[in-house]
Write a protein that holds these residues in place. Structure first.
Motif, PDB file in Angstrom:
ATOM      1  N   MET A  88       6.383 -47.431  13.829  1.00  0.00           N
ATOM      2  CA  MET A  88       5.128 -46.801  14.254  1.00  0.00           C
ATOM      3  C   MET A  88       4.991 -46.803  15.776  1.00  0.00           C
ATOM      4  N   VAL A  89       5.464 -47.868  16.429  1.00  0.00           N
ATOM      5  CA  VAL A  89       5.412 -47.920  17.892  1.00  0.00           C
ATOM      6  C   VAL A  89       6.304 -46.834  18.487  1.00  0.00           C
ATOM      7  N   VAL A  90       7.515 -46.705  17.970  1.00  0.00           N
ATOM      8  CA  VAL A  90       8.431 -45.679  18.476  1.00  0.00           C
ATOM      9  C   VAL A  90       7.842 -44.289  18.251  1.00  0.00           C
ATOM     10  N   ALA A  91       7.347 -44.071  17.042  1.00  0.00           N
ATOM     11  CA  ALA A  91       6.766 -42.763  16.732  1.00  0.00           C
ATOM     12  C   ALA A  91       5.554 -42.480  17.606  1.00  0.00           C
ATOM     13  N   GLY A  92       4.708 -43.501  17.803  1.00  0.00           N
ATOM     14  CA  GLY A  92       3.521 -43.305  18.631  1.00  0.00           C
ATOM     15  C   GLY A  92       3.853 -43.013  20.078  1.00  0.00           C
ATOM     16  N   LEU A  93       4.822 -43.745  20.629  1.00  0.00           N
ATOM     17  CA  LEU A  93       5.219 -43.505  22.017  1.00  0.00           C
ATOM     18  C   LEU A  93       5.876 -42.143  22.177  1.00  0.00           C
ATOM     19  N   ASN A  94       6.733 -41.776  21.222  1.00  0.00           N
ATOM     20  CA  ASN A  94       7.370 -40.454  21.312  1.00  0.00           C
ATOM     21  C   ASN A  94       6.333 -39.342  21.235  1.00  0.00           C
ATOM     22  N   PHE A  95       5.362 -39.510  20.351  1.00  0.00           N
ATOM     23  CA  PHE A  95       4.339 -38.482  20.195  1.00  0.00           C
ATOM     24  C   PHE A  95       3.440 -38.419  21.433  1.00  0.00           C
ATOM     25  N   ALA A  96       3.068 -39.617  21.965  1.00  0.00           N
ATOM     26  CA  ALA A  96       2.170 -39.649  23.124  1.00  0.00           C
ATOM     27  C   ALA A  96       2.823 -39.051  24.366  1.00  0.00           C
ATOM     28  N   THR A  97       4.112 -39.248  24.497  1.00  0.00           N
ATOM     29  CA  THR A  97       4.831 -38.738  25.671  1.00  0.00           C
ATOM     30  C   THR A  97       5.480 -37.378  25.415  1.00  0.00           C
ATOM     31  N   HIS A  98       5.291 -36.828  24.214  1.00  0.00           N
ATOM     32  CA  HIS A  98       5.896 -35.547  23.833  1.00  0.00           C
ATOM     33  C   HIS A  98       7.394 -35.546  24.067  1.00  0.00           C
ATOM     34  N   ASP A  99       8.018 -36.650  23.655  1.00  0.00           N
ATOM     35  CA  ASP A  99       9.466 -36.816  23.862  1.00  0.00           C
ATOM     36  C   ASP A  99      10.188 -36.693  22.523  1.00  0.00           C
ATOM     37  N   ALA A 100      10.845 -35.561  22.313  1.00  0.00           N
ATOM     38  CA  ALA A 100      11.605 -35.337  21.086  1.00  0.00           C
ATOM     39  C   ALA A 100      13.098 -35.315  21.367  1.00  0.00           C
ATOM     40  N   SER A 101      13.498 -35.961  22.457  1.00  0.00           N
ATOM     41  CA  SER A 101      14.911 -35.970  22.823  1.00  0.00           C
ATOM     42  C   SER A 101      15.701 -36.874  21.886  1.00  0.00           C
ATOM     43  N   THR A 102      17.031 -36.688  21.918  1.00  0.00           N
ATOM     44  CA  THR A 102      17.897 -37.528  21.090  1.00  0.00           C
ATOM     45  C   THR A 102      17.776 -38.994  21.481  1.00  0.00           C
ATOM     46  N   GLY A 103      17.660 -39.258  22.781  1.00  0.00           N
ATOM     47  CA  GLY A 103      17.525 -40.632  23.236  1.00  0.00           C
ATOM     48  C   GLY A 103      16.297 -41.311  22.673  1.00  0.00           C
ATOM     49  N   ALA A 104      15.186 -40.593  22.625  1.00  0.00           N
ATOM     50  CA  ALA A 104      13.958 -41.168  22.078  1.00  0.00           C
ATOM     51  C   ALA A 104      14.097 -41.440  20.583  1.00  0.00           C
ATOM     52  N   GLN A 105      14.768 -40.549  19.872  1.00  0.00           N
ATOM     53  CA  GLN A 105      14.932 -40.726  18.424  1.00  0.00           C
ATOM     54  C   GLN A 105      15.899 -41.850  18.080  1.00  0.00           C
ATOM     55  N   LEU A 106      16.795 -42.163  19.003  1.00  0.00           N
ATOM     56  CA  LEU A 106      17.755 -43.233  18.721  1.00  0.00           C
ATOM     57  C   LEU A 106      17.070 -44.593  18.569  1.00  0.00           C
ATOM     58  N   PHE A 107      15.858 -44.739  19.090  1.00  0.00           N
ATOM     59  CA  PHE A 107      15.158 -46.005  18.934  1.00  0.00           C
ATOM     60  C   PHE A 107      14.816 -46.289  17.476  1.00  0.00           C
ATOM     61  N   TYR A 108      14.816 -45.254  16.642  1.00  0.00           N
ATOM     62  CA  TYR A 108      14.573 -45.475  15.218  1.00  0.00           C
ATOM     63  C   TYR A 108      15.726 -46.243  14.559  1.00  0.00           C
ATOM     64  N   LEU A 109      16.850 -46.288  15.243  1.00  0.00           N
ATOM     65  CA  LEU A 109      17.990 -47.003  14.650  1.00  0.00           C
ATOM     66  C   LEU A 109      17.683 -48.485  14.454  1.00  0.00           C
ATOM     67  N   TRP A 110      16.900 -49.075  15.353  1.00  0.00           N
ATOM     68  CA  TRP A 110      16.672 -50.523  15.237  1.00  0.00           C
ATOM     69  C   TRP A 110      16.003 -50.902  13.924  1.00  0.00           C
ATOM     70  N   PRO A 111      14.833 -50.318  13.577  1.00  0.00           N
ATOM     71  CA  PRO A 111      14.233 -50.731  12.299  1.00  0.00           C
ATOM     72  C   PRO A 111      15.118 -50.428  11.098  1.00  0.00           C
ATOM     73  N   ILE A 112      15.907 -49.349  11.187  1.00  0.00           N
ATOM     74  CA  ILE A 112      16.804 -49.023  10.072  1.00  0.00           C
ATOM     75  C   ILE A 112      17.890 -50.085   9.940  1.00  0.00           C
ATOM     76  N   LEU A 113      18.552 -50.423  11.030  1.00  0.00           N
ATOM     77  CA  LEU A 113      19.646 -51.392  10.977  1.00  0.00           C
ATOM     78  C   LEU A 113      19.125 -52.793  10.661  1.00  0.00           C
ATOM     79  N   TYR A 114      17.971 -53.133  11.199  1.00  0.00           N
ATOM     80  CA  TYR A 114      17.364 -54.445  10.905  1.00  0.00           C
ATOM     81  C   TYR A 114      17.093 -54.575   9.410  1.00  0.00           C
ATOM     82  N   THR A 115      16.451 -53.559   8.838  1.00  0.00           N
ATOM     83  CA  THR A 115      16.103 -53.623   7.417  1.00  0.00           C
ATOM     84  C   THR A 115      17.346 -53.630   6.547  1.00  0.00           C
TER      85      THR A 115
END
Length: 353
Positions: free
Chosen positions: A82-109
């Protein structure tokens, strides 16, 4: 091997993973918030608050993970998503670099939690990313970008989880080999020592009784000398089978080495004597062995009836076994008193010509 629905597999590893994320993400959030053009004062304040909070959480996870509640480790991936999604949405950042932060919760889980929790977090990641990419890139470009991200995240989760399952299976095999006697399949001395310490703790907490049977085969060397070591091994396996039959769900049967076995039971003296008699009867029932069933001598001691510590329990059981062997073999000797039963015929080979 599938983990239970809400099992945390490795607190140390999970705490390090959260610490790495938060300590790395904190300066990233602070710096990027300052570099975004036209950002509002409110958004900047929120970003700085999140960055400082991440730094504090990272230090706590690194230094004192045990103080955090168990639920924290399960909430970490959805909160991170939710933090990653919120920051990406607030900053209007849909770049690949911004989306790569989703890897952490996926790999952790995938690495520390169960499959069910992983699936739930994947859905949350997909929803959070969709909210950003469709708003920033539009329907057509956003759909293409979102599908690519879904495939990449799903593949990463699948690979990590499959590797984790294989590692679990290998660990289980290694633990079983480390705790089992290679010849009989019973527990070995290492496992018995651990089980004895745990049982001692249980007896102390609950005022329960522990009984220890120490079993020794009579004239086992003569069996080996007469029929060979292969047949001697068959005799050892037969005794192990009998031990498994009488041990019950809570009993621990182990081979300490050579022809010496032990049976640890959570019961009192009278019940343990019954188990000793049942063991001798089970061994006497083996008629497929060279020279007939082997004779056994058994020493029995009980905690707290005879001793107060598990170390003394072992010593008292050994002393009772010595009494059984010196008083004629083929019998059960109880610490403090001797319990004679009908003798199982001991094997005494005829001398070689």
């Amino acid at each position: 091997m599938e983990a239970p629905a809400y099992e945390l597999r490795d607190l140390h590893g999970a705490s390090r993973a959260v610490a790495y994320l938060t300590l790395a993400a904190s300066p990233y959030v602070l710096v990027t918030a300052c570099l975004v053009p036209g950002i509002s004062a409110l958004t900047l304040t929120v970003a700085f608050s999140i960055g400082i909070f991440m730094a504090v959480i990272g230090v706590v996870c690194w230094r004192r993970p045990a103080v955090l509640p168990r639920a924290f480790w399960f909430l970490a991936p959805p909160v991170a998503t939710m933090v990653v999604a919120g920051l990406n949405f607030a900053t209007h950042d849909a770049s690949t670099g911004a989306q790569l932060f989703y890897l952490w919760p996926i790999l952790y889980t995938a690495n520390f939690l169960s499959r069910r929790v992983l699936y739930a977090n994947l859905v949350l990641v997909f929803a959070g990313d969709a909210a950003t990419v469709f708003a920033v890139l539009g329907t057509q470009k956003g759909a293409s970008d979102w599908v690519a991200m879904v495939l990449a995240m799903t593949m990463a989760a699948t690979v990590v989880q499959s590797l984790r399952i294989r590692a679990d299976r290998l660990r289980d095999v290694l633990e079983q080999q480390a705790h089992a006697d290679h010849l009989t399949g019973l527990a070995n001395r290492r496992y018995f020592d651990e089980a004895l310490a745990a049982a001692g703790g249980w007896a102390h907490r609950t005022d329960g009784s522990l009984a220890l049977l120490t079993i020794d085969l009579d004239h086992f060397k003569a069996i080996n000398d007469t029929f060979g070591h292969a047949e001697g091994d068959r005799v050892l396996r037969a005794v192990a089978d009998a031990l498994r039959r009488v041990a019950g769900d809570s009993g621990v049967a182990a081979r300490l080495g050579g022809d010496e076995f032990v049976l640890l039971l959570r019961m009192g003296r009278r019940a343990a004597v019954g188990v000793a008699d049942a063991l001798r009867a089970a061994i006497a029932d083996r008629h497929d062995l060279p020279g007939g069933p082997p004779g056994v001598s058994i020493g029995l001691a009980v905690l707290p009836g005879d001793v107060r510590t598990v170390a003394d329990l072992v010593a008292a059981s050994d002393a009772a076994l010595y009494q059984a062997k010196t008083s004629g073999r083929g019998r059960v000797s109880v610490a403090g008193e001797r319990h004679n039963v009908d003798r199982v015929p001991s094997f005494v080979p005829e001398p070689r010509p």
